[in-house]
Design a protein around this motif. Structure first.
Motif, PDB file in Angstrom:
ATOM      1  N   GLY A  75       0.785  -1.228   0.000  1.00  0.00           N
ATOM      2  CA  GLY A  75       0.000   0.000   0.000  1.00  0.00           C
ATOM      3  C   GLY A  75       0.814   1.272   0.000  1.00  0.00           C
ATOM      4  O   GLY A  75       0.269   2.363  -0.128  1.00  0.00           O
ATOM      5  N   GLY A  76       2.140   1.167   0.160  1.00  0.00           N
ATOM      6  CA  GLY A  76       2.977   2.351   0.158  1.00  0.00           C
ATOM      7  C   GLY A  76       4.033   2.281   1.238  1.00  0.00           C
ATOM      8  O   GLY A  76       4.132   1.305   1.984  1.00  0.00           O
ATOM      9  N   VAL A  77       4.816   3.345   1.318  1.00  0.00           N
ATOM     10  CA  VAL A  77       5.893   3.434   2.302  1.00  0.00           C
ATOM     11  C   VAL A  77       5.469   4.423   3.377  1.00  0.00           C
ATOM     12  O   VAL A  77       5.073   5.545   3.091  1.00  0.00           O
ATOM     13  N   SER A  78       5.554   3.980   4.617  1.00  0.00           N
ATOM     14  CA  SER A  78       5.182   4.813   5.750  1.00  0.00           C
ATOM     15  C   SER A  78       6.232   5.888   5.988  1.00  0.00           C
ATOM     16  O   SER A  78       7.371   5.789   5.526  1.00  0.00           O
ATOM     17  N   ARG A  79       5.862   6.876   6.759  1.00  0.00           N
ATOM     18  CA  ARG A  79       6.784   7.945   7.126  1.00  0.00           C
ATOM     19  C   ARG A  79       7.990   7.400   7.894  1.00  0.00           C
ATOM     20  O   ARG A  79       9.052   8.001   7.891  1.00  0.00           O
ATOM     21  N   ASP A  80       7.825   6.237   8.557  1.00  0.00           N
ATOM     22  CA  ASP A  80       8.941   5.637   9.291  1.00  0.00           C
ATOM     23  C   ASP A  80       9.813   4.761   8.391  1.00  0.00           C
ATOM     24  O   ASP A  80      10.743   4.121   8.851  1.00  0.00           O
ATOM     25  N   GLY A  81       9.516   4.715   7.082  1.00  0.00           N
ATOM     26  CA  GLY A  81      10.333   3.991   6.122  1.00  0.00           C
ATOM     27  C   GLY A  81       9.957   2.537   5.932  1.00  0.00           C
ATOM     28  O   GLY A  81      10.590   1.840   5.139  1.00  0.00           O
ATOM     29  N   THR A  82       8.958   2.049   6.636  1.00  0.00           N
ATOM     30  CA  THR A  82       8.538   0.664   6.466  1.00  0.00           C
ATOM     31  C   THR A  82       7.473   0.562   5.383  1.00  0.00           C
ATOM     32  O   THR A  82       6.807   1.545   5.045  1.00  0.00           O
ATOM     33  N   TRP A  83       7.327  -0.645   4.842  1.00  0.00           N
ATOM     34  CA  TRP A  83       6.298  -0.883   3.837  1.00  0.00           C
ATOM     35  C   TRP A  83       4.984  -1.160   4.540  1.00  0.00           C
ATOM     36  O   TRP A  83       4.917  -1.925   5.500  1.00  0.00           O
ATOM     37  N   ILE A  84       3.905  -0.558   4.053  1.00  0.00           N
ATOM     38  CA  ILE A  84       2.569  -0.804   4.592  1.00  0.00           C
ATOM     39  C   ILE A  84       1.901  -1.871   3.726  1.00  0.00           C
ATOM     40  O   ILE A  84       1.777  -1.709   2.517  1.00  0.00           O
ATOM     41  N   ILE A  85       1.485  -2.939   4.379  1.00  0.00           N
ATOM     42  CA  ILE A  85       0.780  -4.024   3.706  1.00  0.00           C
ATOM     43  C   ILE A  85      -0.671  -3.981   4.186  1.00  0.00           C
ATOM     44  O   ILE A  85      -0.936  -4.052   5.388  1.00  0.00           O
ATOM     45  N   VAL A  86      -1.613  -3.868   3.260  1.00  0.00           N
ATOM     46  CA  VAL A  86      -3.025  -3.846   3.624  1.00  0.00           C
ATOM     47  C   VAL A  86      -3.578  -5.256   3.474  1.00  0.00           C
ATOM     48  O   VAL A  86      -3.246  -5.982   2.528  1.00  0.00           O
ATOM     49  N   SER A  87      -4.395  -5.657   4.425  1.00  0.00           N
ATOM     50  CA  SER A  87      -4.952  -7.008   4.437  1.00  0.00           C
ATOM     51  C   SER A  87      -5.925  -7.218   3.281  1.00  0.00           C
ATOM     52  O   SER A  87      -6.530  -6.267   2.778  1.00  0.00           O
ATOM     53  N   PRO A  88      -6.091  -8.489   2.888  1.00  0.00           N
ATOM     54  CA  PRO A  88      -7.160  -8.793   1.939  1.00  0.00           C
ATOM     55  C   PRO A  88      -8.501  -8.415   2.577  1.00  0.00           C
ATOM     56  O   PRO A  88      -8.722  -8.645   3.768  1.00  0.00           O
ATOM     57  N   LYS A  89      -9.370  -7.835   1.788  1.00  0.00           N
ATOM     58  CA  LYS A  89     -10.639  -7.331   2.302  1.00  0.00           C
ATOM     59  C   LYS A  89     -11.484  -8.423   2.957  1.00  0.00           C
ATOM     60  O   LYS A  89     -12.047  -8.222   4.037  1.00  0.00           O
ATOM     61  N   ALA A  90     -11.563  -9.585   2.328  1.00  0.00           N
ATOM     62  CA  ALA A  90     -12.424 -10.654   2.830  1.00  0.00           C
ATOM     63  C   ALA A  90     -12.018 -11.129   4.223  1.00  0.00           C
ATOM     64  O   ALA A  90     -12.870 -11.533   5.011  1.00  0.00           O
ATOM     65  N   GLU A  91     -10.753 -11.079   4.540  1.00  0.00           N
ATOM     66  CA  GLU A  91     -10.272 -11.579   5.827  1.00  0.00           C
ATOM     67  C   GLU A  91      -9.981 -10.481   6.843  1.00  0.00           C
ATOM     68  O   GLU A  91     -10.052 -10.725   8.046  1.00  0.00           O
ATOM     69  N   GLY A  92      -9.644  -9.294   6.373  1.00  0.00           N
ATOM     70  CA  GLY A  92      -9.140  -8.268   7.277  1.00  0.00           C
ATOM     71  C   GLY A  92      -9.985  -7.035   7.420  1.00  0.00           C
ATOM     72  O   GLY A  92      -9.492  -6.008   7.889  1.00  0.00           O
ATOM     73  N   GLU A  93     -11.258  -7.087   7.004  1.00  0.00           N
ATOM     74  CA  GLU A  93     -12.119  -5.913   7.135  1.00  0.00           C
ATOM     75  C   GLU A  93     -13.399  -6.273   7.880  1.00  0.00           C
ATOM     76  O   GLU A  93     -13.954  -7.351   7.703  1.00  0.00           O
ATOM     77  N   THR A  94     -13.850  -5.337   8.688  1.00  0.00           N
ATOM     78  CA  THR A  94     -15.116  -5.484   9.416  1.00  0.00           C
ATOM     79  C   THR A  94     -15.601  -4.104   9.824  1.00  0.00           C
ATOM     80  O   THR A  94     -14.985  -3.093   9.468  1.00  0.00           O
ATOM     81  N   VAL A  95     -16.682  -4.047  10.571  1.00  0.00           N
ATOM     82  CA  VAL A  95     -17.212  -2.802  11.129  1.00  0.00           C
ATOM     83  C   VAL A  95     -17.331  -3.001  12.637  1.00  0.00           C
ATOM     84  O   VAL A  95     -17.998  -3.946  13.088  1.00  0.00           O
ATOM     85  N   LEU A  96     -16.662  -2.147  13.405  1.00  0.00           N
ATOM     86  CA  LEU A  96     -16.637  -2.257  14.863  1.00  0.00           C
ATOM     87  C   LEU A  96     -16.522  -0.879  15.505  1.00  0.00           C
ATOM     88  O   LEU A  96     -16.200   0.097  14.835  1.00  0.00           O
ATOM     89  N   ALA A  97     -16.691  -0.857  16.811  1.00  0.00           N
ATOM     90  CA  ALA A  97     -16.421   0.341  17.599  1.00  0.00           C
ATOM     91  C   ALA A  97     -14.931   0.420  17.881  1.00  0.00           C
ATOM     92  O   ALA A  97     -14.235  -0.603  17.907  1.00  0.00           O
ATOM     93  N   TRP A  98     -14.405   1.630  18.075  1.00  0.00           N
ATOM     94  CA  TRP A  98     -12.996   1.804  18.461  1.00  0.00           C
ATOM     95  C   TRP A  98     -12.824   1.404  19.916  1.00  0.00           C
ATOM     96  O   TRP A  98     -11.900   0.696  20.271  1.00  0.00           O
ATOM     97  N   LYS A  99     -13.739   1.891  20.779  1.00  0.00           N
ATOM     98  CA  LYS A  99     -13.688   1.595  22.203  1.00  0.00           C
ATOM     99  C   LYS A  99     -15.105   1.511  22.750  1.00  0.00           C
ATOM    100  O   LYS A  99     -16.018   2.118  22.201  1.00  0.00           O
ATOM    101  N   THR A 100     -15.267   0.772  23.828  1.00  0.00           N
ATOM    102  CA  THR A 100     -16.589   0.591  24.412  1.00  0.00           C
ATOM    103  C   THR A 100     -16.983   1.721  25.349  1.00  0.00           C
ATOM    104  O   THR A 100     -18.152   1.840  25.706  1.00  0.00           O
ATOM    105  N   THR A 101     -16.022   2.558  25.766  1.00  0.00           N
ATOM    106  CA  THR A 101     -16.306   3.707  26.635  1.00  0.00           C
ATOM    107  C   THR A 101     -15.574   4.933  26.103  1.00  0.00           C
ATOM    108  O   THR A 101     -14.633   4.810  25.321  1.00  0.00           O
ATOM    109  N   MET A 102     -15.974   6.084  26.559  1.00  0.00           N
ATOM    110  CA  MET A 102     -15.363   7.331  26.093  1.00  0.00           C
ATOM    111  C   MET A 102     -14.263   7.788  27.055  1.00  0.00           C
ATOM    112  O   MET A 102     -14.254   8.915  27.533  1.00  0.00           O
ATOM    113  N   THR A 103     -13.338   6.913  27.347  1.00  0.00           N
ATOM    114  CA  THR A 103     -12.256   7.214  28.276  1.00  0.00           C
ATOM    115  C   THR A 103     -10.912   7.143  27.560  1.00  0.00           C
ATOM    116  O   THR A 103     -10.819   6.630  26.449  1.00  0.00           O
ATOM    117  N   ALA A 104      -9.888   7.643  28.222  1.00  0.00           N
ATOM    118  CA  ALA A 104      -8.545   7.661  27.637  1.00  0.00           C
ATOM    119  C   ALA A 104      -8.007   6.246  27.445  1.00  0.00           C
ATOM    120  O   ALA A 104      -8.346   5.326  28.183  1.00  0.00           O
TER     121      ALA A 104
END
Length: 178
Positions: free
Chosen positions: A27-56
């Motif tokens: 998917g490209g080269v990150s600012r830290d110089g590493t290669w970004i690999i994006v997962s296959p959509k069928a296995e690595g994508e879903t819809v979820l919440a980031w966190k269950t509460t609004m805390t740090a």
């Protein structure tokens, strides 16, 4: 004894965007110089919440190191990060929720829609309607903004926003050293 130090003159050619590699797609080269690999959509994508509460969520503050962010928050209170951390795709188990920088790089290189800014990707599988295309929607990053907010990257218009409300798209990534 043979010299096992890396060859400083050795250069590794960067693959073309969208090339299948290391369990996913380049998917490209990150600012830290590493290669970004994006997962296959069928296995690595879903819809979820980031966190269950609004805390740090201490430790999820890097704009570049999504793996460190994910390791700090991959628990039952952080469904998006936990999903990514539990994946094993293509023999790799270091999948994580990408940092804000990772997701911005993927948006620039793999934008699915035509007529936007940036322009639609040239990689057919990631174009609108393609098998690997990002949905033209908000995607979570692992980067927290403040106790009540985490960053999102939009793959419809290229915008960024922060919230911890609602469920949004999650697409796992991994990084490879050059």
């Amino acid at each position: 004894m043979p010299d096992t130090a890396p060859n400083p003159g050795l250069t590794i050619p960067v693959p073309a965007i969208g090339t299948p590699i290391a369990g996913g797609f380049f998917g490209g080269v990150s600012r830290d110089g590493t290669w970004i690999i994006v997962s296959p959509k069928a296995e690595g994508e879903t819809v979820l919440a980031w966190k269950t509460t609004m805390t740090a969520s201490p430790g999820a503050l890097s704009f570049v190191d999504g793996l460190a962010n994910t390791r700090d928050i991959a628990d039952a209170d952080h469904p998006a990060a936990a999903f990514c951390a539990a994946l094993r795709i293509g023999g790799y188990d270091d999948w994580h929720l990408g940092s804000l920088d990772d997701m911005q790089t993927l948006m620039r290189n793999l934008m699915p829609l035509s007529g936007g800014n940036p322009a639609q990707t040239a990689v057919e599988a990631f174009q609108e309607g393609g098998a690997e295309a990002f949905e033209a929607a908000w995607h979570w990053t692992s980067t927290q903004d403040s106790p009540g907010y985490a960053w999102l990257q939009d793959f419809g218009y290229g915008l960024q926003y922060y919230t911890k409300y609602d469920r949004h798209r999650v697409r796992a990534v991994r990084k490879c050293l050059l």
